[in-house]
Design a protein around this motif. Structure first.
Motif, PDB file in Angstrom:
ATOM      1  N   TYR A 223       4.737   9.014  96.908  1.00  0.00           N
ATOM      2  CA  TYR A 223       4.515   7.648  97.389  1.00  0.00           C
ATOM      3  C   TYR A 223       3.275   7.587  98.286  1.00  0.00           C
ATOM      4  CZ  TYR A 223       5.269   3.313  99.992  1.00  0.00           C
ATOM      5  OH  TYR A 223       5.112   2.082 100.587  1.00  0.00           O
ATOM      6  N   GLY A 224       3.180   8.498  99.245  1.00  0.00           N
ATOM      7  CA  GLY A 224       2.018   8.505 100.132  1.00  0.00           C
ATOM      8  C   GLY A 224       0.730   8.791  99.390  1.00  0.00           C
ATOM      9  N   THR A 225       0.771   9.710  98.424  1.00  0.00           N
ATOM     10  CA  THR A 225      -0.432  10.041  97.660  1.00  0.00           C
ATOM     11  C   THR A 225      -0.901   8.859  96.822  1.00  0.00           C
ATOM     12  OG1 THR A 225       0.290  12.355  97.536  1.00  0.00           O
ATOM     13  CG2 THR A 225      -1.409  11.655  95.990  1.00  0.00           C
ATOM     14  N   VAL A 226       0.036   8.158  96.187  1.00  0.00           N
ATOM     15  CA  VAL A 226      -0.328   6.996  95.369  1.00  0.00           C
ATOM     16  C   VAL A 226      -0.891   5.877  96.240  1.00  0.00           C
ATOM     17  CG1 VAL A 226       0.618   5.166  93.916  1.00  0.00           C
ATOM     18  CG2 VAL A 226       1.280   7.531  93.517  1.00  0.00           C
ATOM     19  N   LYS A 227      -0.268   5.615  97.397  1.00  0.00           N
ATOM     20  CA  LYS A 227      -0.765   4.574  98.298  1.00  0.00           C
ATOM     21  C   LYS A 227      -2.171   4.913  98.806  1.00  0.00           C
ATOM     22  CE  LYS A 227       2.533   1.531  98.430  1.00  0.00           C
ATOM     23  NZ  LYS A 227       2.295   0.128  97.989  1.00  0.00           N
ATOM     24  N   LYS A 228      -2.398   6.162  99.105  1.00  0.00           N
ATOM     25  CA  LYS A 228      -3.726   6.590  99.560  1.00  0.00           C
ATOM     26  C   LYS A 228      -4.769   6.388  98.461  1.00  0.00           C
ATOM     27  CE  LYS A 228      -6.075  10.800 101.139  1.00  0.00           C
ATOM     28  NZ  LYS A 228      -6.770  11.114  99.877  1.00  0.00           N
ATOM     29  N   TYR A 229      -4.394   6.698  97.230  1.00  0.00           N
ATOM     30  CA  TYR A 229      -5.325   6.531  96.113  1.00  0.00           C
ATOM     31  C   TYR A 229      -5.624   5.051  95.874  1.00  0.00           C
ATOM     32  CZ  TYR A 229      -7.189   6.731  91.364  1.00  0.00           C
ATOM     33  OH  TYR A 229      -7.971   6.589  90.256  1.00  0.00           O
ATOM     34  N   LYS A 230      -4.590   4.190  95.943  1.00  0.00           N
ATOM     35  CA  LYS A 230      -4.811   2.765  95.750  1.00  0.00           C
ATOM     36  C   LYS A 230      -5.684   2.180  96.849  1.00  0.00           C
ATOM     37  CE  LYS A 230      -0.583   1.746  93.147  1.00  0.00           C
ATOM     38  NZ  LYS A 230       0.693   0.982  93.126  1.00  0.00           N
ATOM     39  N   PHE A 231      -5.522   2.676  98.074  1.00  0.00           N
ATOM     40  CA  PHE A 231      -6.378   2.212  99.170  1.00  0.00           C
ATOM     41  C   PHE A 231      -7.832   2.554  98.894  1.00  0.00           C
ATOM     42  CE2 PHE A 231      -8.631   3.660 102.992  1.00  0.00           C
ATOM     43  CZ  PHE A 231      -8.739   2.458 103.688  1.00  0.00           C
ATOM     44  N   ASN A 448     -10.429  12.892 105.704  1.00  0.00           N
ATOM     45  CA  ASN A 448      -9.141  13.134 106.364  1.00  0.00           C
ATOM     46  C   ASN A 448      -8.471  11.784 106.614  1.00  0.00           C
ATOM     47  OD1 ASN A 448      -7.008  14.295 107.701  1.00  0.00           O
ATOM     48  ND2 ASN A 448      -8.126  14.659 109.601  1.00  0.00           N
ATOM     49  N   THR A 449      -7.894  11.210 105.542  1.00  0.00           N
ATOM     50  CA  THR A 449      -7.304   9.883 105.607  1.00  0.00           C
ATOM     51  C   THR A 449      -5.872   9.963 106.130  1.00  0.00           C
ATOM     52  OG1 THR A 449      -8.645   9.213 103.718  1.00  0.00           O
ATOM     53  CG2 THR A 449      -6.797   7.796 104.317  1.00  0.00           C
ATOM     54  N   ILE A 450      -5.601   9.210 107.171  1.00  0.00           N
ATOM     55  CA  ILE A 450      -4.267   9.173 107.781  1.00  0.00           C
ATOM     56  C   ILE A 450      -3.553   7.905 107.315  1.00  0.00           C
ATOM     57  CG2 ILE A 450      -2.976   9.116 109.947  1.00  0.00           C
ATOM     58  CD1 ILE A 450      -5.311  10.548 111.268  1.00  0.00           C
ATOM     59  N   VAL A 451      -2.373   8.083 106.756  1.00  0.00           N
ATOM     60  CA  VAL A 451      -1.588   6.964 106.245  1.00  0.00           C
ATOM     61  C   VAL A 451      -0.525   6.598 107.275  1.00  0.00           C
ATOM     62  CG1 VAL A 451      -0.179   6.117 104.328  1.00  0.00           C
ATOM     63  CG2 VAL A 451      -1.961   7.820 103.904  1.00  0.00           C
ATOM     64  N   ARG A 452      -0.478   5.306 107.632  1.00  0.00           N
ATOM     65  CA  ARG A 452       0.510   4.819 108.588  1.00  0.00           C
ATOM     66  C   ARG A 452       1.195   3.575 108.026  1.00  0.00           C
ATOM     67  NH1 ARG A 452       1.867   8.130 112.513  1.00  0.00           N
ATOM     68  NH2 ARG A 452       2.290   6.356 113.891  1.00  0.00           N
ATOM     69  N   ALA A 453       2.456   3.402 108.375  1.00  0.00           N
ATOM     70  CA  ALA A 453       3.203   2.204 107.959  1.00  0.00           C
ATOM     71  C   ALA A 453       2.900   1.041 108.898  1.00  0.00           C
ATOM     72  CB  ALA A 453       4.692   2.500 107.946  1.00  0.00           C
ATOM     73  N   LYS A 461      10.907   2.875 105.545  1.00  0.00           N
ATOM     74  CA  LYS A 461       9.491   3.080 105.229  1.00  0.00           C
ATOM     75  C   LYS A 461       8.744   3.704 106.399  1.00  0.00           C
ATOM     76  CE  LYS A 461       5.434   0.633 103.472  1.00  0.00           C
ATOM     77  NZ  LYS A 461       4.905  -0.669 103.004  1.00  0.00           N
ATOM     78  N   ARG A 462       9.043   3.263 107.622  1.00  0.00           N
ATOM     79  CA  ARG A 462       8.371   3.848 108.799  1.00  0.00           C
ATOM     80  C   ARG A 462       8.715   5.317 108.941  1.00  0.00           C
ATOM     81  NH1 ARG A 462      10.088  -0.910 111.431  1.00  0.00           N
ATOM     82  NH2 ARG A 462      11.575   0.315 112.655  1.00  0.00           N
ATOM     83  N   VAL A 463       9.977   5.670 108.727  1.00  0.00           N
ATOM     84  CA  VAL A 463      10.368   7.071 108.830  1.00  0.00           C
ATOM     85  C   VAL A 463       9.703   7.898 107.734  1.00  0.00           C
ATOM     86  CG1 VAL A 463      12.314   8.672 108.642  1.00  0.00           C
ATOM     87  CG2 VAL A 463      12.557   6.570 109.961  1.00  0.00           C
ATOM     88  N   ALA A 464       9.690   7.367 106.510  1.00  0.00           N
ATOM     89  CA  ALA A 464       9.123   8.108 105.391  1.00  0.00           C
ATOM     90  C   ALA A 464       7.627   8.330 105.555  1.00  0.00           C
ATOM     91  CB  ALA A 464       9.419   7.366 104.085  1.00  0.00           C
ATOM     92  N   VAL A 465       6.892   7.299 105.948  1.00  0.00           N
ATOM     93  CA  VAL A 465       5.423   7.393 106.021  1.00  0.00           C
ATOM     94  C   VAL A 465       4.968   8.007 107.330  1.00  0.00           C
ATOM     95  CG1 VAL A 465       3.278   6.054 106.014  1.00  0.00           C
ATOM     96  CG2 VAL A 465       5.140   5.456 104.440  1.00  0.00           C
ATOM     97  N   ASN A 466       5.465   7.488 108.458  1.00  0.00           N
ATOM     98  CA  ASN A 466       4.961   7.924 109.768  1.00  0.00           C
ATOM     99  C   ASN A 466       5.454   9.305 110.181  1.00  0.00           C
ATOM    100  OD1 ASN A 466       3.755   5.437 109.845  1.00  0.00           O
ATOM    101  ND2 ASN A 466       5.206   4.548 111.305  1.00  0.00           N
ATOM    102  N   HIS A 467       6.581   9.742 109.644  1.00  0.00           N
ATOM    103  CA  HIS A 467       7.143  11.010 110.085  1.00  0.00           C
ATOM    104  C   HIS A 467       7.184  12.057 108.965  1.00  0.00           C
ATOM    105  CE1 HIS A 467       8.267   9.249 113.951  1.00  0.00           C
ATOM    106  NE2 HIS A 467       8.728   8.204 113.274  1.00  0.00           N
ATOM    107  N   ILE A 468       7.865  11.733 107.855  1.00  0.00           N
ATOM    108  CA  ILE A 468       8.011  12.742 106.795  1.00  0.00           C
ATOM    109  C   ILE A 468       6.667  13.025 106.125  1.00  0.00           C
ATOM    110  CG2 ILE A 468       9.179  13.313 104.646  1.00  0.00           C
ATOM    111  CD1 ILE A 468      11.497  11.579 105.477  1.00  0.00           C
ATOM    112  N   TYR A 469       5.983  11.968 105.676  1.00  0.00           N
ATOM    113  CA  TYR A 469       4.700  12.184 105.000  1.00  0.00           C
ATOM    114  C   TYR A 469       3.657  12.773 105.946  1.00  0.00           C
ATOM    115  CZ  TYR A 469       0.504  11.297 102.255  1.00  0.00           C
ATOM    116  OH  TYR A 469      -0.684  11.447 101.567  1.00  0.00           O
ATOM    117  N   ALA A 470       3.642  12.290 107.196  1.00  0.00           N
ATOM    118  CA  ALA A 470       2.693  12.833 108.181  1.00  0.00           C
ATOM    119  C   ALA A 470       2.961  14.311 108.439  1.00  0.00           C
ATOM    120  CB  ALA A 470       2.764  12.034 109.477  1.00  0.00           C
TER     121      ALA A 470
END
Length: 499
Positions: A223-231, A448-453, A461-470
């Protein structure tokens, strides 16, 4: 039976070291499956006569005269089976990383003869900790047996479902045959699965929890990788903006080659504009490097690098697509930087020999201008030999460079070839400039792209992106390490975006 199990596990161990090879299918059909069938059929026949020995069916069914030899063979078979499981785990994780479903990990190539033999230290430590925790946590082998049973039946179910998809999508089999296969196997497997579900509270929950954790990791990472690519796709810089800056891009062009790594196969990545906005200087030659893992087993070295020019020639900007299969490995002895520069040199050399070549209908995807031939298609052309390209240096570029004939397939193009003297002079000038930039230094620029919710995101979503993915981003292996980039040549460009 113990000997058959040992042989079957030995073949399975070898099969996992060479994924997707035809001989593995033959070995499983001819040796593994008959051995397993004989082993389990023999135990089933024994239990029909002595049902009270169900707890120790294997050893009870062995004659007393060969008990200890079979015990030794069974122990060896267990060791081989555990090694097969470890090897299979390494292989699956490696392919998951290549397909973008697992964080980057260190992959060690352990054999020069067999490309599939790999070792992943992080996964090996995780397996060791899990084995010790399960052994110490369970009170008896009965609970471990319950966990093993649920794991085996679950694998059978998943295999049947995936096989059904392959028959429908890949093989395009008759729908009636697919239905017969699926219903037959699912009926048998669901009977077993319903039986082992009663053992979930007696140790069977362990494989379900482990599978759930890995599923969460894979889903969050993807999920984080796809969102980063779309950005990056939405915020990429239009080529018109680059062309409007002029030949120098409105910046100070310093000597050297800048390799800008990006996930975008087209367009200029946002980290480039972010970089030049805060530091208005860029190298004389800029190469946008896009590393892609294709859904194929392997990519030959000859097809690994694909180079093309971006915009007018005076911008000195290129794009290089580096392609890998999901079983290809980044070996430490492979000099990624030199291989890339060699491919760029070959492209510049071929391009300098061809002028005014354009296809009648095709246009460049970046600029809309007539397409310049990349792998030049002419009837006869003169290019530097491979030996000369490999050994180019500042001192070796002279006017008497030896040339050889290079035949290329015909294509419907309009072209004009300048005289041999002007061709050689142009070739020498372009190669001299490239080599001078290479000697001035090569800098690897990573984003070095940082993804944040966003603040209005829900709790999950905040837990998944801000904590697990980070967390996964912090512990995963960087691309600069994978490609053996020297620390003194590394430049990270930080950027934050919200999803």
């Amino acid at each position: 039976m113990g000997l058959s199990v040992c042989l079957s596990n030995l073949v399975f161990r070898q099969a996992n070291s060479l994924p997707f090879a035809r001989k593995e299918h033959i070995a499983f059909t001819v040796l593994v499956f008959p051995c397993l069938l004989l082993a389990y059929t023999g135990q089933a026949a024994y239990l029909t006569k002595y049902p009270s020995d169900v707890s120790e069916a294997f050893y009870r069914s062995i004659p007393d005269c060969v008990y200890w030899p079979i015990f030794v063979v069974a122990t060896i078979a267990a060791v081989i089976a555990s090694q097969a499981t470890i090897s299979a785990t390494f292989s699956i994780i490696k392919q998951s990383v290549a397909l973008g479903f697992f964080p980057m990990v260190k992959v060690v190539h352990t054999s020069k003869q067999f490309p599939g033999q790999i070792y992943i230290p992080e996964i090996n430590w995780i397996l060791m900790i899990l084995c010790l925790a399960i052994t110490a946590g369970f009170k008896s082998t009965t609970q471990i047996g319950h966990a093993y049973g649920i794991a085996v039946v679950a694998v059978m179910l998943v295999t049947t479902i995936l096989m059904t998809l392959i028959m429908l999508i890949v093989w395009r089999s008759n729908i009636l045959l697919v239905a017969i296969f699926t219903l037959t196997f699912l009926f048998v497997e669901m009977v077993y699965f319903s039986a082992v579900l009663f053992k979930v509270g007696q140790g069977g929950w362990v494989p379900l929890v482990i599978a759930g954790v890995f599923l969460i990791v894979m889903c969050v990472w993807h999920y984080g990788t796809v969102k980063k690519y779309k950005f990056e796709m939405q915020c990429k810089v239009p080529m018109a903006w680059i062309l409007g800056l002029g030949p120098s891009l409105g910046l100070v062009r310093v000597p050297g080659i800048g390799l800008v790594y990006t996930d975008l196969p087209r367009g200029v990545p946002p980290i480039f504009s972010h970089f030049v906005t805060h530091l208005p200087a860029i190298h004389s030659i800029v190469v946008f490097v896009c590393v892609k893992y294709l859904p194929v087993t392997t990519v030959t070295p000859e097809e690994r690098f694909y180079v093309k020019r971006i915009g007018p020639k005076n911008l000195n900007m290129f794009r290089c697509a580096v392609r890998y299969g999901y079983t290809d490995l980044h070996k430490r002895e492979d000099d990624f930087e030199n291989l890339l520069i060699k491919s760029l040199t070959q492209y510049v050399h071929q391009e300098s020999l061809i002028h005014s070549i354009s296809y009648s209908s095709d246009e460049d995807e970046e600029t809309g201008e007539p397409f310049n031939a990349e792998s030049t298609n002419v009837s006869q052309c003169k290019v530097l030999s491979e030996t000369e390209l490999c050994g180019l240096s500042s001192a070796s570029i002279t006017s008497d460079v030896s040339l050889e004939t290079f035949p290329v397939s015909r294509s419907e193009v309009r072209f004009s070839i300048p005289s041999e003297a002007s061709t050689v002079d142009s070739t020498i000038s372009d190669l001299q400039y490239l080599i001078n930039c290479r000697d001035a230094g090569i800098v690897h620029i990573f984003g070095n792209t940082i993804v944040r919710a966003r603040r209005d995101s829900n709790f999950i979503k905040r837990v998944a992106v801000n904590h697990i993915y980070a967390f996964l981003r912090r512990i995963c292996r960087e691309n600069s390490v994978i490609f053996n980039v020297p620390h003194e040549s590394l430049l990270n460009v930080g950027q934050v975006f919200y999803v």
